[in-house]
Design a protein around this motif. Sequence first.
Motif, PDB file in Angstrom:
ATOM      1  N   SER A   7      -6.650  10.934  -5.123  1.00 32.89           N
ATOM      2  CA  SER A   7      -6.329  10.375  -6.436  1.00 32.89           C
ATOM      3  C   SER A   7      -4.833  10.074  -6.501  1.00 32.89           C
ATOM      4  CB  SER A   7      -6.712  11.370  -7.536  1.00 32.89           C
ATOM      5  OG  SER A   7      -6.382  10.832  -8.796  1.00 32.89           O
ATOM      6  N   ARG A   8      -4.501   8.828  -6.896  1.00 33.26           N
ATOM      7  CA  ARG A   8      -3.106   8.414  -6.908  1.00 33.26           C
ATOM      8  C   ARG A   8      -2.776   7.739  -8.243  1.00 33.26           C
ATOM      9  NH1 ARG A   8      -1.168   8.623  -1.697  1.00 33.26           N
ATOM     10  NH2 ARG A   8      -2.728   8.627  -0.030  1.00 33.26           N
ATOM     11  N   LYS A   9      -1.511   7.861  -8.617  1.00 33.25           N
ATOM     12  CA  LYS A   9      -1.018   7.166  -9.792  1.00 33.25           C
ATOM     13  C   LYS A   9      -0.595   5.764  -9.373  1.00 33.25           C
ATOM     14  CE  LYS A   9       0.794  11.257 -12.173  1.00 33.25           C
ATOM     15  NZ  LYS A   9       2.009  11.884 -12.760  1.00 33.25           N
ATOM     16  N   GLY A  10      -0.854   4.811 -10.210  1.00 33.74           N
ATOM     17  CA  GLY A  10      -0.460   3.461  -9.852  1.00 33.74           C
ATOM     18  C   GLY A  10      -0.479   2.529 -11.048  1.00 33.74           C
ATOM     19  N   GLN A  11      -0.358   1.276 -10.757  1.00 36.12           N
ATOM     20  CA  GLN A  11      -0.319   0.234 -11.791  1.00 36.12           C
ATOM     21  C   GLN A  11      -1.382  -0.819 -11.480  1.00 36.12           C
ATOM     22  OE1 GLN A  11       3.671  -0.648 -10.737  1.00 36.12           O
ATOM     23  NE2 GLN A  11       4.562   0.438 -12.478  1.00 36.12           N
ATOM     24  N   TRP A  88      -2.118  -1.020  -7.419  1.00 37.05           N
ATOM     25  CA  TRP A  88      -1.341  -0.490  -6.312  1.00 37.05           C
ATOM     26  C   TRP A  88      -0.625   0.787  -6.718  1.00 37.05           C
ATOM     27  CZ3 TRP A  88       3.517  -3.853  -4.719  1.00 37.05           C
ATOM     28  CH2 TRP A  88       4.395  -3.976  -5.810  1.00 37.05           C
ATOM     29  N   SER A  89      -0.369   1.578  -5.668  1.00 38.82           N
ATOM     30  CA  SER A  89       0.392   2.815  -5.830  1.00 38.82           C
ATOM     31  C   SER A  89       1.477   2.810  -4.770  1.00 38.82           C
ATOM     32  CB  SER A  89      -0.517   4.033  -5.650  1.00 38.82           C
ATOM     33  OG  SER A  89       0.249   5.234  -5.727  1.00 38.82           O
ATOM     34  N   ASP A 107       9.280   0.420 -13.339  1.00 38.93           N
ATOM     35  CA  ASP A 107       9.400  -0.866 -14.046  1.00 38.93           C
ATOM     36  C   ASP A 107       9.532  -2.034 -13.074  1.00 38.93           C
ATOM     37  OD1 ASP A 107       9.210   0.426 -16.454  1.00 38.93           O
ATOM     38  OD2 ASP A 107      11.388   0.485 -16.810  1.00 38.93           O
ATOM     39  N   HIS A 108      10.319  -1.801 -11.989  1.00 40.25           N
ATOM     40  CA  HIS A 108      10.475  -2.867 -11.006  1.00 40.25           C
ATOM     41  C   HIS A 108       9.150  -3.198 -10.311  1.00 40.25           C
ATOM     42  CE1 HIS A 108      15.086  -2.093 -10.521  1.00 40.25           C
ATOM     43  NE2 HIS A 108      14.761  -2.701 -11.679  1.00 40.25           N
ATOM     44  N   SER A 109       8.386  -2.153  -9.974  1.00 38.33           N
ATOM     45  CA  SER A 109       7.093  -2.377  -9.316  1.00 38.33           C
ATOM     46  C   SER A 109       6.119  -3.067 -10.279  1.00 38.33           C
ATOM     47  CB  SER A 109       6.500  -1.065  -8.816  1.00 38.33           C
ATOM     48  OG  SER A 109       6.221  -0.185  -9.901  1.00 38.33           O
ATOM     49  N   ALA A 110       6.193  -2.665 -11.573  1.00 40.00           N
ATOM     50  CA  ALA A 110       5.336  -3.328 -12.572  1.00 40.00           C
ATOM     51  C   ALA A 110       5.722  -4.792 -12.713  1.00 40.00           C
ATOM     52  CB  ALA A 110       5.454  -2.615 -13.911  1.00 40.00           C
TER      53      ALA A 110
END
Length: 242
Positions: A7-11, A88-89, A107-110
């Motif tokens: 389980s991973r956190k991501g956007q 993606w994470s 924020d940059h990845s988002a």
Amino acid sequence: MVVNGISRKGQRTTLQLDREVVERAWKAYLKKQSGSPVNGVSFWPFDKANKPKGIYTIKKGEIDTISSQPINIFSKVAGGQDSTVVWWSIEIGGKSLSQGDTPKEWDHSAGLLQQFARNLYLEDIQSEVDYAEDVVVYSKEEAEWMSKSASKIKAKIVQNLEEKAAMEAALASRTRELEQLNQNIQKDLDRQELALAAKERELNEMNKKLQRWLIRQEVAQQEMEIMRQTMEVVKAKISRMI
């Protein structure tokens, strides 16, 4: 989201586009942004099998707008023909980015994820515009071709009508000639019948005259025979008297 059992956190972002189109674009986007190959097989030692379809990873990639350190990317694309989710994470130094712990990088990845969505939408719109332009060009060319074809067909129809009119006129003229010829033939037949009838009457009259002449001839011969006999009788009497 769970990827490879972890389980991973991501956007994520959702696009109203076909999954296969999004997946191809996302793979190319990851490679361009990170400068590293995009793997379809996990690089983790405990997962040697091929990943499920739509899962991509990048090991030690470099995206300066997110971090100056090498990053690992875990990504998944899922959906269908009408809607696709891109998730993606990003992991830096063995830790996943989070809005609470790494807000700047988060924020940059988002921003990159949203940029991908905008770019793909623009590409899709442009492809539709290009297709529409091609359709317009094709439709215009087809319309011109149809117009030319229609003109040729109209010209052919006019030509056929003219040829038909000429044939009908020739047929009418020929019919009149035949009618006149038939009339002339009939007149000739009538004249011949009249001439034949006149000739028959003439022959009948001649036959009648001939019969009358023969009768008169026979009468004349009878009368001459009577006169001859009478002369013989007279001669005999004269001889006796002498």
